[in-house]
Design a protein around this motif. Sequence first.
Motif, PDB file in Angstrom:
ATOM      1  N   SER A  11       0.833  -1.193   0.000  1.00  0.00           N
ATOM      2  CA  SER A  11       0.000   0.000   0.000  1.00  0.00           C
ATOM      3  C   SER A  11       0.871   1.248   0.000  1.00  0.00           C
ATOM      4  CB  SER A  11      -0.901   0.014   1.239  1.00  0.00           C
ATOM      5  OG  SER A  11      -0.116   0.227   2.414  1.00  0.00           O
ATOM      6  N   SER A  12       0.262   2.366  -0.387  1.00  0.00           N
ATOM      7  CA  SER A  12       0.990   3.638  -0.345  1.00  0.00           C
ATOM      8  C   SER A  12       1.420   3.981   1.076  1.00  0.00           C
ATOM      9  CB  SER A  12       0.122   4.763  -0.929  1.00  0.00           C
ATOM     10  OG  SER A  12      -1.072   4.916  -0.176  1.00  0.00           O
ATOM     11  N   ALA A  13       0.586   3.634   2.064  1.00  0.00           N
ATOM     12  CA  ALA A  13       0.914   3.928   3.464  1.00  0.00           C
ATOM     13  C   ALA A  13       2.135   3.134   3.916  1.00  0.00           C
ATOM     14  CB  ALA A  13      -0.282   3.616   4.359  1.00  0.00           C
ATOM     15  N   THR A  14       2.182   1.857   3.549  1.00  0.00           N
ATOM     16  CA  THR A  14       3.330   1.031   3.916  1.00  0.00           C
ATOM     17  C   THR A  14       4.609   1.577   3.294  1.00  0.00           C
ATOM     18  OG1 THR A  14       2.026  -0.985   4.201  1.00  0.00           O
ATOM     19  CG2 THR A  14       4.351  -1.268   3.679  1.00  0.00           C
ATOM     20  N   LEU A  15       4.554   1.939   2.028  1.00  0.00           N
ATOM     21  CA  LEU A  15       5.731   2.463   1.343  1.00  0.00           C
ATOM     22  C   LEU A  15       6.181   3.791   1.928  1.00  0.00           C
ATOM     23  CD1 LEU A  15       4.709   1.536  -2.301  1.00  0.00           C
ATOM     24  CD2 LEU A  15       6.519   0.463  -0.946  1.00  0.00           C
ATOM     25  N   SER A  16       5.218   4.630   2.287  1.00  0.00           N
ATOM     26  CA  SER A  16       5.553   5.921   2.884  1.00  0.00           C
ATOM     27  C   SER A  16       6.307   5.730   4.196  1.00  0.00           C
ATOM     28  CB  SER A  16       4.284   6.738   3.116  1.00  0.00           C
ATOM     29  OG  SER A  16       4.568   7.946   3.777  1.00  0.00           O
TER      30      SER A  16
END
Length: 207
Positions: A11-16
């Motif tokens: 997810s974008s949150a995990t990558l962030s």
Amino acid sequence: MSSNDLARGHSSATLSEASGLFVALSPQIRSLWAGARLCGPAFTVQGAGGDNLALHHAVPQAPPGSVLVADVGGARFGHWGEILTVAAQQRGIAGLLIDGGVRDAAETAALGFPVFSRNNAILGTRKDFRGVLGRPVKVGGVTVNPGDLVVGDVDGVVALPASDTERILDRAVARVTHENELMKRLREGRSTLDLYNDFETAGRCHR
């Protein structure tokens, strides 16, 4: 497996959070239609607000699989719509990220083309400024360079520096493994406070 393929699994949150960097775009940049997911290397476009000629020039020049990343100053005009979407799909472009307005949401959703924008707007555009392609642009408060890996989903959008993508993806895998272990213990009846206290204690023991 390519970085694109690996990134699609996160997810974008995990990558962030895995990045430890300022890579998350403004939360005002949202998907045009529910369920859209964006993933691919950036092909950057510097345009002008209320003018979409730069995008018309970008589509035939962007490599297949790339994401168009356009700065048009957040302007509330319909810089992108169904016609450009069909042209982009024929080119094999993976999606659009634009700091500005777009239109034809229903048609774009029906075509399944991922678009992430600052706003939806129906005002028409002029075609005067050819734009500049392939230079750093600022979108959603983040500078995006050509080739940076762009990932967008329901939570938001991140732009991962091309030079650091491998490290970030490795950290994302470790983060997901850790979170899966936390959820396993929660399903066994532990509380979140218990788990975080355990990890705090373990951290102190290893210092």
